[in-house]
Every structure is written in structure tokens, then in C-alpha cells.
Write a protein that holds these residues in place. Structure first.
Motif, PDB file in Angstrom:
ATOM      1  N   THR A 466       8.031  38.039  68.058  1.00  0.00           N
ATOM      2  CA  THR A 466       7.728  37.751  66.656  1.00  0.00           C
ATOM      3  C   THR A 466       8.141  38.896  65.735  1.00  0.00           C
ATOM      4  N   GLN A 468       6.613  41.629  65.190  1.00  0.00           N
ATOM      5  CA  GLN A 468       5.453  42.063  64.426  1.00  0.00           C
ATOM      6  C   GLN A 468       4.730  43.194  65.150  1.00  0.00           C
ATOM      7  N   ARG A 500       2.070  35.737  63.502  1.00  0.00           N
ATOM      8  CA  ARG A 500       2.963  34.725  64.063  1.00  0.00           C
ATOM      9  C   ARG A 500       2.658  34.573  65.546  1.00  0.00           C
ATOM     10  N   PRO A 502       3.864  33.336  69.136  1.00  0.00           N
ATOM     11  CA  PRO A 502       5.183  33.099  69.748  1.00  0.00           C
ATOM     12  C   PRO A 502       5.315  31.676  70.295  1.00  0.00           C
ATOM     13  N   TYR A 578      12.819  30.124  67.473  1.00  0.00           N
ATOM     14  CA  TYR A 578      12.046  30.508  68.652  1.00  0.00           C
ATOM     15  C   TYR A 578      12.863  30.261  69.914  1.00  0.00           C
ATOM     16  N   GLU A 623       3.867  25.078  71.792  1.00  0.00           N
ATOM     17  CA  GLU A 623       2.887  26.115  71.465  1.00  0.00           C
ATOM     18  C   GLU A 623       2.208  26.608  72.734  1.00  0.00           C
ATOM     19  N   LEU A 671      -2.667  28.941  68.531  1.00  0.00           N
ATOM     20  CA  LEU A 671      -2.661  28.843  67.071  1.00  0.00           C
ATOM     21  C   LEU A 671      -4.058  28.653  66.505  1.00  0.00           C
ATOM     22  N   THR A 674      -6.717  32.420  66.799  1.00  0.00           N
ATOM     23  CA  THR A 674      -6.336  33.764  66.360  1.00  0.00           C
ATOM     24  C   THR A 674      -7.522  34.516  65.762  1.00  0.00           C
ATOM     25  N   VAL A 708       5.393  24.466  60.382  1.00  0.00           N
ATOM     26  CA  VAL A 708       5.991  25.691  60.911  1.00  0.00           C
ATOM     27  C   VAL A 708       7.449  25.804  60.487  1.00  0.00           C
ATOM     28  N   GLU A 711       7.761  26.836  56.915  1.00  0.00           N
ATOM     29  CA  GLU A 711       7.468  28.259  56.696  1.00  0.00           C
ATOM     30  C   GLU A 711       8.622  29.136  57.135  1.00  0.00           C
ATOM     31  N   ASP A 712       9.285  28.729  58.220  1.00  0.00           N
ATOM     32  CA  ASP A 712      10.367  29.561  58.750  1.00  0.00           C
ATOM     33  C   ASP A 712      11.690  29.284  58.049  1.00  0.00           C
TER      34      ASP A 712
END
Length: 712
Positions: A466, A468, A500, A502, A578, A623, A671, A674, A708, A711-712
């Protein structure tokens, strides 16, 4: 570090209490929920021993225990701190711990450094879930315990109710040593059940006299239960028969047996405290009723290659075995290590071996180095008072240990040893951060390294997928403290960013596609055509590349090139960036040119073919799904199961664990969890815990896929 004491003036000319013999030391950790009165109790005992002159916060807002800049601003404990004092020739090290579940790492460090635990329970609030959990934790390791009921002078105080709750929650063996005497709504004093004396505090100073006849029945009721509880643990088997036959048992005999009963971890005396009331009684209880370090079994000790080593506890001439129980960074003097000495003697400027602690998976380096320590001090608040040595059984502060971190073992360089690490809770709240500016980015790695050295409950992750930087924390309060400390102490400003998870991509069906890379320019061009068939594999199938080329339409040397291009495109993804998984790719046809075909040309063709396949057939997002095990009180099982279902979870079943607790097992998408560490704590009133293990990848629902990809 500033020599000014923050919180109160130090008595006895500011001298550090010395400890030459382990039998003259008591290491006691204070345990209890936030607001129970632990820090106030520490200050009361410091005043009672003449260590400080008065209680309360001073002009800068600090106290003896809460002197960290964050504690000053928030006016709550977030760190383990030690307050040394002397009573009747006995040195007492009081370890004040945070009362929030987020800082349970500091609390467990306090349990490791101490020889007994004093559970602090408010007479107004009773026992909370966290205190109950910690009592069970102490019970599992046989930690000697006692209870002090605080705030008995509060207008809402109910000592009898708090005592009854302690006896109900903590079980058998809980018995009071003192009973408060309340007159006209004010605590006039305490009745000692062993001494049968009334300690009168009505005038502001303690005086002693006989209790009135009106207290005889109450004294008899509680005193009988207390004596029976003590002598049940006595080595003198005749004592119970003598007591039941009506013989008066000498008070000194009872006090000696009280210490033995507490040391065995089977008897838990209850003390009482209010402002100006009970300090002397608590000090006497600690010095006469709590075990010394000599009675504390040592944790397992081995050589660095794992061979067991027998070490005598608190032998001043034995091999050095000490442990770093807390690490802090001071902006003026650098790193300071709070160290418990289990064997041998620690001296200033000596060279020690630092052995690692097995938390490399959290970003904590395992150590195997020699270091020369600096001065030894006895800490009290912000002040560090120099001492000549760290005697076995004592707790001291060590300066200039640049490499040692919390949990490391200190031993002799010629004989390196390693103590078994204590169990640290797993951080389960992921928080993604990034530097606020380029200047902050340059300082970020150094600041985070210092935080990691100080806090073994923090896990640092650089997620390559990700891209991050993720801090794995114990909860929201823990996160706030870490980021505050990063900014104020280390000068690094960061901001939180959405985490995020993965994900993975795969094909939803079978199709055929062509990759055409034909370009003619001056000189050599590019020529590569490949025909692929793609199809999904079962979950966990990985990647398969099948060569079905016949007749050399694609030369043999370029077939690996096609596979390489396909693999590269799978890493980049075809839908939302991804990695792609669980795919079989079959190369069945193609064309090449004798001059313009090349390795790179066929890599590009393979990549283009995979992207064309994604345009022809549905591409799915996958996911990650975790299996989680949630341990909660029976009262919260229904709420937890309902909540897991609302998170698209599948509850697998439940099973009882001990008394009054249940383990709930479920499969839940990452998801949806978190922030589960925060939500579970809220649902279970701070008592719930959980563990998570990656299970597999599953297709993401279509409505979430659209979100998703948008957003990406």
C-alpha cells in the motif's frame, strides 16, 4: 535534566534512599483504573515518609508521578513511574502505572519489576473490568496482592459496598485489615483489626486509643474472618486448633503469618485510604506484610544460545542479571533506562552486555552488544539523584545506555545472559501516517526509532503493497500520545491518512486476448504478438503459466519474456492497482519477426494481452479475510456477535473460557475491523480482547468494488 523537583520539595536534604540489602526493599506496583486515586496515594505516602513536604500540583502543573509533558497537559498518567521512599528502615519503590487499557504495556512492565501488587479500588466507583482482568493476570503468575480502598472520605464513599465487591470479584482470601470509622459524614479514623486499636485522625495527626464498645460486634465479625484467613496459610498446623479452642493468638505471630500468606499469593489484605487518613497503616502493611525481592522467583534465565542458567535471587556477589523495564528519552540528557536488578550489583561506569528481547517483528532490534553505562540515579519525578550502586532487588535509573530498549537484559560482558521476556500485548489498531512537510520527512525515521525504543507495544510497518507507513497501536489514546510525543519531544509533525487495506485482483471468467506490440521506426523496430487464454484459479491457487506454442510461432527464447511481462502486469494490477492472483495464463499462439522481435518487445506484448483480457471479462477485487477470536465477559457476548454480523462477519461458534468469559470465533473482512480495537473496547467496557490471523482472500461485494475503484 533540571535538578528542580517538580511537585513538591524533597525532604531529608534531597538524599536518595539507599538500599544495601534485598530484605530491606519492597517493590510494589499500583494497579487500578484511571481515577481510582493511584497518583494521589503515591503522594500521600511520599508526604507521610517525609520524602516530599506537600501534595498537589505546583505552578507548572506537575506532580511526582505525572511529570511528562503529556501527563501535565492531559492531567492523567500515561507512563510507568517509580517513587522511592523509606519507612522504618525499609526502602519502598512504588511503581505507579497508567489506568487506561491502551497503556497496559507499561502496566505489565510494572508487574515485571515489582514483587507485589497493590490494587487500588475507589470507594465511590468500585471494581471496573480492566482491574478484574489484571487481577486474573496476576493470579496466573502467582503475584502477591493486596487491595487499598481509596477515597473513603468522599461524600459518595461506601467502604462496605466496595469491600463486598472486591470479595465478590477477587474471590476468597480478601479480608480487611482496617475498618473506617465515619462520624457525621467525616472519617474520624481507622480500627486495626489485628491490634484492636482505634487510630484517630480527627485532629489531623494520628493518635491511638481503645475503640468504643459500640464497635465490638463489627470488630469481632471482621477480625474472626481475618485471623482465620491468615492462619489457614500458617506453617504452624496447630494454630487453627488453638484459635478455634479460644486461645488468643499473639499479634506478632499473626503479622509474621500475614506476610507469608501474602507472599504465597493466596491471601489479600484490604487497607483503606483517604486524604490525611491511612498513610501510616498502608506503609506498615507494605513493610510488614509484603514480600521482599528475596521471595520473588526469578524469571527463566538462559545463555544467549538458550541453555538454562541457575542464578540465586538477589545475590550481591552473583552474576549480574538486570532488566530494562522502561525506556524514556530526555531532550537534555538523552535516553534513560529504568532497570530492575535481579542479581549481582550494578555500578556507575561499568560495562554491561545488552541482550535483545525478541520483538524484531515489531521493529525493535534484537541486541547483542556491550555498552558502558553512565551514572546511576534514584528517580523521583523529574529529579534524578545520584547513587553509588544498584543493589540486587532494587530499581534504579541508568543513563547513557544508547542501544538498550525496554525488555532488554543487562549482564556481564564475559558472561552474557538473557531473561525470558514478559508477554507484551499485540497492538491491533493500525494508523497510517505521513510527514507533514519535507523537513518532517527527513526527521521522521529518527523520531519513530526513538518511539519504538521506548514503547514495546508499538509496531512499525512500512507496507510495501500500500506504500503506507503504519503505526500499530493499542488504542486511540495510545495513538494520540505517540503522535503528541513525536511532535513535542522529537519535533516531527505528521498527519493521519486513510488506511489502505491490501486488496487483490483476479479474473471472474475465462477469455482469450491478444497482445500486439508492433512499432516501426528508424532502425530496429518492435515486433511481438502473443495470444493468451486467461482463466481464474481457486482461492489460493497462485499463478500458473502454460506454454502451448506449436511450430515455433513464438521462438523458445521469447516465451519466458511473455511470462515475465504477464507477471509484471499482474503485480501492477489491471483494475485498481492491486496485485493479481489466482490466475492461469496459457500462451497458445503468436508471431515474431526475425529482426525486430526482442525480449522487451514480448514482455510488453504479454502485458498488453493481460490488459486486453481485463477489458473483455469481469475483473474482481478480492479482500483479505481474518479469523478473529474475541474474548469477552458473558454479558457482552450477544452485543459482540451482533456487531460481528454487521461487519459482514461469519460467526463460527463460541466456547466458555474460565468463569464468566466466552471466546467468540468469527471470520471477518479486514476492511471491517481496522478500528475494531476501539469499538470492542467500547462495547465491552474495556474488558474485551481479540486476536486476528489472516485466513484467505474473498471477492469484494460489487457495491464496495465500485467505491474502491472510484477512490483509486
Amino acid at each position: 535534566m533540571a535538578e528542580k523537583h517538580h511537585g513538591a520539595a524533597i525532604g531529608a536534604a534531597g538524599r536518595a534512599p539507599a538500599a544495601d540489602r534485598a530484605d530491606a526493599i519492597r517493590n510494589v506496583v499500583l494497579v487500578g483504573h484511571s481515577g481510582a486515586g493511584k497518583t494521589t496515594l503515591v503522594e500521600q505516602l511520599l508526604v507521610a515518609t517525609g520524602t516530599i513536604q506537600r501534595m498537589g500540583r505546583v505552578e507548572d502543573g506537575t506532580t511526582v508521578s505525572d511529570f511528562d509533558e503529556i501527563e501535565v497537559r492531559q492531567q492523567r498518567s500515561v507512563n510507568l513511574s517509580v517513587a522511592p521512599m523509606v519507612h522504618n528502615g525499609i526502602k519502598i519503590n512504588l511503581l505507579d502505572t497508567p489506568g487506561y487499557a491502551d497503556f497496559v504495556g507499561d502496566l505489565r512492565a510494572g508487574l515485571r519489576a515489582a514483587d507485589a501488587a497493590l490494587f487500588v479500588v475507589s470507594a465511590t466507583d468500585g471494581v471496573d473490568g480492566l482491574t478484574r482482568m489484571l487481577w486474573e493476570e496476576c493470579s496466573q503468575v502467582g503475584m502477591p496482592r493486596a487491595v487499598v480502598i481509596t477515597k473513603i472520605d468522599h461524600q459518595r464513599a461506601d467502604f462496605d459496598q466496595a469491600l463486598a465487591e472486591c470479595q465478590d470479584v477477587f474471590g476468597e482470601g480478601v479480608a480487611p485489615l482496617y475498618l473506617p470509622v465515619v462520624t457525621n459524614g467525616h472519617v474520624a479514623g481507622l480500627i486495626g483489626l489485628l491490634s484492636q486499636k482505634f487510630y484517630n485522625y480527627a485532629t489531623g495527626t494520628r493518635t491511638e486509643r481503645e475503640p468504643g464498645a459500640e464497635y465490638e460486634d463489627r470488630i469481632e465479625e471482621y477480625r474472626g474472618a481475618l485471623i482465620e484467613g491468615i492462619i489457614q496459610e500458617s506453617e504452624d498446623e496447630s494454630l487453627m486448633d488453638r484459635y478455634l479452642s479460644g486461645e488468643a493468638i499473639d499479634t506478632k505471630v499473626l503479622i509474621d503469618d500475614l506476610e507469608k500468606a501474602v507472599a504465597r499469593g493466596n491471601f489479600y489484605p484490604v487497607l483503606a485510604s483517604g486524604l490525611g487518613v491511612g498513610a501510616q497503616e498502608i506503609l506498615e502493611g507494605i513493610t510488614q506484610g509484603f514480600p521482599s525481592p528475596l521471595e520473588h522467583p526469578l524469571p527463566e534465565i538462559t545463555t544467549l544460545d538458550g541453555k538454562p542458567v541457575t542464578v540465586k535471587a538477589c545475590d550481591p556477589d552473583g552474576p549480574l542479571v538486570a532488566e530494562v523495564v522502561k525506556t524514556t528519552s530526555d531532550p537534555y540528557v538523552g535516553r534513560i533506562s529504568l532497570v530492575r536488578v535481579f542479581s549481582g550489583t550494578l555500578r556507575p561506569d561499568m560495562t554491561v552486555h545488552v541482550s535483545g528481547h525478541g520483538l524484531a517483528d515489531r521493529g525493535h532490534e534484537d541486541h547483542d552488544v556491550d555498552e558502558r553505562i553512565g551514572t546511576l540515579t534514584c528517580p523521583l519525578g523529574k529529579q534524578q539523584r545520584a547513587i553509588a550502586k544498584g543493589a540486587p532487588g532494587d530499581i534504579v535509573a541508568v543513563a547513557k545506555l544508547a542501544r538498550a530498549e525496554t525488555g532488554d537484559t543487562l549482564s556481564e560482558p564475559e558472561r552474557p545472559l538473557l531473561m525470558t521476556a514478559w508477554t507484551m500485548p499485540e497492538p491491533l489498531l493500525p494508523v497510517a501516517i505521513r510527514a507533514r512537510s519535507k523537513a518532517d520527512e527527513d526527521k521522521l525515521s529518527q523520531g519513530l526509532a526513538r518511539l519504538v525504543a521506548e514503547d514495546p507495544t508499538l509496531r512499525l510497518e512500512n507496507n510495501a503493497e500500500t506504500r503506507q507507513l503504519v503505526l500499530w497501536c493499542m488504542g486511540e489514546a495510545h495513538t494520540d500520545v505517540l503522535l503528541d510525543r513525536l511532535a513535542k519531544r522529537h519535533g516531527v509533525e505528521v498527519e493521519r491518512v486513510p488506511l489502505r487495506v491490501p486488496l487483490r485482483e483476479t479474473f471472474g471468467g475465462r477469455c482469450q486476448a491478444m497482445g500486439r506490440n508492433v512499432k516501426q521506426t528508424g532502425g530496429h523496430g518492435q515486433y511481438a504478438i502473443c495470444h493468451l487464454e486467461v482463466e481464474p484459479l481457486p482461492s489460493g491457487g497462485g499463478f500458473e503459466f502454460v506454454d502451448k506454442i506449436v511450430g515455433g510461432v513464438v521462438p523458445r527464447q521469447f516465451i519466458p519474456s511473455v511470462e515475465k511481462g504477464v507477471r509484471a502486469q499482474m503485480e501492477r494490477g489491471v483494475l485498481a492497482g492491486y496485485p493479481m492472483v489466482d490466475v492461469r495464463v496459457t500462451l497458445y499462439d503468436g508471431k515474431a519477426h526475425s529482426v525486430d522481435s526482442s525480449d522487451m518487445a514480448f514482455q510488453i506484448a504479454g502485458s498488453l494481452a493481460l490488459k486486453e483480457a481485463a477489458a473483455k471479462v469481469a475483473t474482481l477485487l478480492l479482500e483479505p479475510v481474518d479469523e478473529i477470536a474475541v474474548l469477552v465477559a458473558d454479558d457482552h457476548v450477544g452485543a459482540v456477535m451482533s456487531d460481528l454480523s454487521s461487519r459482514r462477519g461469519r460467526v463460527l461458534g463460541t466456547e466458555p473460557v474460565g468463569t464468566g468469559r466466552t471466546l467468540v470465533k468469527a471470520e471477518v473482512p479486514q476492511l471491517e475491523i481496522t478500528r475494531y480495537a476501539i469499538d470492542l473496547r467500547s462495547m465491552s467496557h474495556g474488558t474485551g480482547t481479540f486476536q486476528r490471523t489472516f485466513l484467505r482472500y474473498e471477492p469484494l461485494p460489487s457495491h464496495l468494488t465500485d467505491k474502491v475503484t472510484a477512490e483509486d
